[in-house]
Design a protein around this motif. Structure first.
Motif, PDB file in Angstrom:
ATOM      1  N   VAL A  88       0.791  -1.038  -0.118  1.00  0.00           N
ATOM      2  CA  VAL A  88      -0.370  -0.143   0.190  1.00  0.00           C
ATOM      3  C   VAL A  88       0.642   1.345  -0.142  1.00  0.00           C
ATOM      4  O   VAL A  88       1.152   1.178   0.368  1.00  0.00           O
ATOM      5  CB  VAL A  88      -1.189   0.193   1.539  1.00  0.00           C
ATOM      6  N   ILE A  89       0.454   1.976  -0.779  1.00  0.00           N
ATOM      7  CA  ILE A  89       1.604   3.201  -1.379  1.00  0.00           C
ATOM      8  C   ILE A  89       0.938   5.021  -0.778  1.00  0.00           C
ATOM      9  O   ILE A  89      -0.154   5.298  -1.599  1.00  0.00           O
ATOM     10  CB  ILE A  89       2.493   3.140  -2.127  1.00  0.00           C
ATOM     11  N   ALA A  90       1.128   5.712  -0.120  1.00  0.00           N
ATOM     12  CA  ALA A  90      -0.281   6.546  -0.032  1.00  0.00           C
ATOM     13  C   ALA A  90       1.078   8.090  -0.603  1.00  0.00           C
ATOM     14  O   ALA A  90       2.218   8.581   0.034  1.00  0.00           O
ATOM     15  CB  ALA A  90       0.066   7.076   1.378  1.00  0.00           C
ATOM     16  N   SER A  91       0.670   7.713  -2.113  1.00  0.00           N
ATOM     17  CA  SER A  91       1.404   8.721  -2.270  1.00  0.00           C
ATOM     18  C   SER A  91       0.558  10.447  -3.057  1.00  0.00           C
ATOM     19  O   SER A  91       0.951  10.999  -3.449  1.00  0.00           O
ATOM     20  CB  SER A  91       1.695   8.424  -3.595  1.00  0.00           C
ATOM     21  N   ALA A  92      -0.558  10.263  -2.611  1.00  0.00           N
ATOM     22  CA  ALA A  92      -1.824  11.389  -2.231  1.00  0.00           C
ATOM     23  C   ALA A  92      -0.173  12.635  -2.380  1.00  0.00           C
ATOM     24  O   ALA A  92      -0.898  12.301  -0.770  1.00  0.00           O
ATOM     25  CB  ALA A  92      -2.890  11.275  -2.108  1.00  0.00           C
ATOM     26  N   LEU A 140       3.894  -0.750   3.879  1.00  0.00           N
ATOM     27  CA  LEU A 140       2.492   0.349   4.221  1.00  0.00           C
ATOM     28  C   LEU A 140       4.067   1.562   3.528  1.00  0.00           C
ATOM     29  O   LEU A 140       5.332   0.917   4.485  1.00  0.00           O
ATOM     30  CB  LEU A 140       2.252   0.437   5.318  1.00  0.00           C
ATOM     31  N   VAL A 141       3.611   1.797   2.396  1.00  0.00           N
ATOM     32  CA  VAL A 141       4.520   2.457   1.645  1.00  0.00           C
ATOM     33  C   VAL A 141       4.815   4.825   2.052  1.00  0.00           C
ATOM     34  O   VAL A 141       3.632   4.675   1.424  1.00  0.00           O
ATOM     35  CB  VAL A 141       5.382   2.176   0.783  1.00  0.00           C
ATOM     36  N   GLY A 142       5.363   5.236   3.120  1.00  0.00           N
ATOM     37  CA  GLY A 142       4.478   6.502   3.104  1.00  0.00           C
ATOM     38  C   GLY A 142       5.666   7.525   1.946  1.00  0.00           C
ATOM     39  O   GLY A 142       6.742   6.947   1.706  1.00  0.00           O
TER      40      GLY A 142
END
Length: 264
Positions: A88-92, A140-142
């Protein structure tokens, strides 16, 4: 990270309609992943999904990541459709110049924090329980930024929000230390995207979004806790951390500022 035998990675990406998010979507689709793609701009999202390998298997979710209920609904749909999630990549993210003395910039501060920090938390939260129940490693990717290393003139909202992403991911990494979930923080330097296109200052070591995505995917697979890309900016970031305040202030107090929202 190899995932389950015979099964492609299941990757959920926010901010996927352009820039870093779109580049990551193309990178993982080329690797055979099934994708959940989130962005506000549904038309661009649909065009991207249709252009990817395995187009029919990807799911798109046109929504604002600040709508946490909608985001949780998208996460639940993706988990149900694919039986779990591996990455899961939170790229926004959004970026504007801000000046604290300008009252009209206060809502901009709030919007930057809501998108860059609050939505990162809201992106990860629906996946953690499901990931813990899965076999094999999960990520989990920030997406942070070198801008989160030190505050820059006229960029208080963006710098502070990315510093918050770094600290939040570090805290989450400790919370999940004994689980099968690795928390990875990627701190981009200057990446050629629509977000950096209007920067009014030199951008050393400017990197293409495609090259960034390839190197980020490698760091994610390895489970790196923190990685600055490109590596040259990692050296710059270390020097900035060590620079005494007096020298830092002298060097950057007259630096050009980012474009403010009312100037966009």
């Amino acid at each position: 990270m190899t995932g389950r035998p015979g099964q492609a990675h299941r990757v959920f990406i926010t901010g996927a309609s352009s820039g870093i998010g779109a580049a990551l979507a193309r990178e993982y689709a080329a690797r055979g992943a099934v994708l959940g793609l989130v962005a506000r701009r549904g038309e661009l999202l649909a065009e991207l999904a249709a252009s990817l390998p395995g187009a029919g298997q990807h799911r798109i979710y046109p929504l604002d990541v600040c709508d946490h209920a909608a985001l949780a609904g998208a996460a639940g749909d993706f988990l149900q459709a694919h039986g779990g999630a591996d990455i899961v990549i939170a790229s926004a993210g959004i970026s504007y110049g801000t000046l604290t003395e300008r009252p009209q910039d206060l809502p901009v501060f709030e919007a930057v924090f809501a998108t860059n920090v609050g939505a990162t938390v809201a992106t990860f939260a629906p996946f953690i329980a499901a990931m813990k129940s899965q076999d094999g490693p999960c990520r989990l990717v920030g997406i942070g930024s070198v801008a989160g290393i030190r505050g820059m003139r006229g960029a208080g909202a963006y710098c502070a929000s990315k510093a918050a992403v770094h600290s939040y991911c570090e805290s989450l990494r400790l919370e999940l230390h004994d689980s099968n979930i690795r928390v990875v923080t990627i701190a981009p330097g200057y990446i050629a995207t629509p977000m950096t296109r209007n920067n009014r200052f030199p951008m050393p070591f400017l990197m293409s979004a495609e090259r960034f995505a390839t190197q980020a995917a490698a760091a994610i697979a390895h489970g790196d806790s923190y990685r600055v890309l490109p590596w040259q900016m990692g050296l710059v970031a270390r020097l900035l951390r060590l620079l005494p305040n007096a020298l830092f202030d002298a060097a950057f107090s007259r630096a050009p500022t980012k474009q403010r929202k009312e100037q966009a």
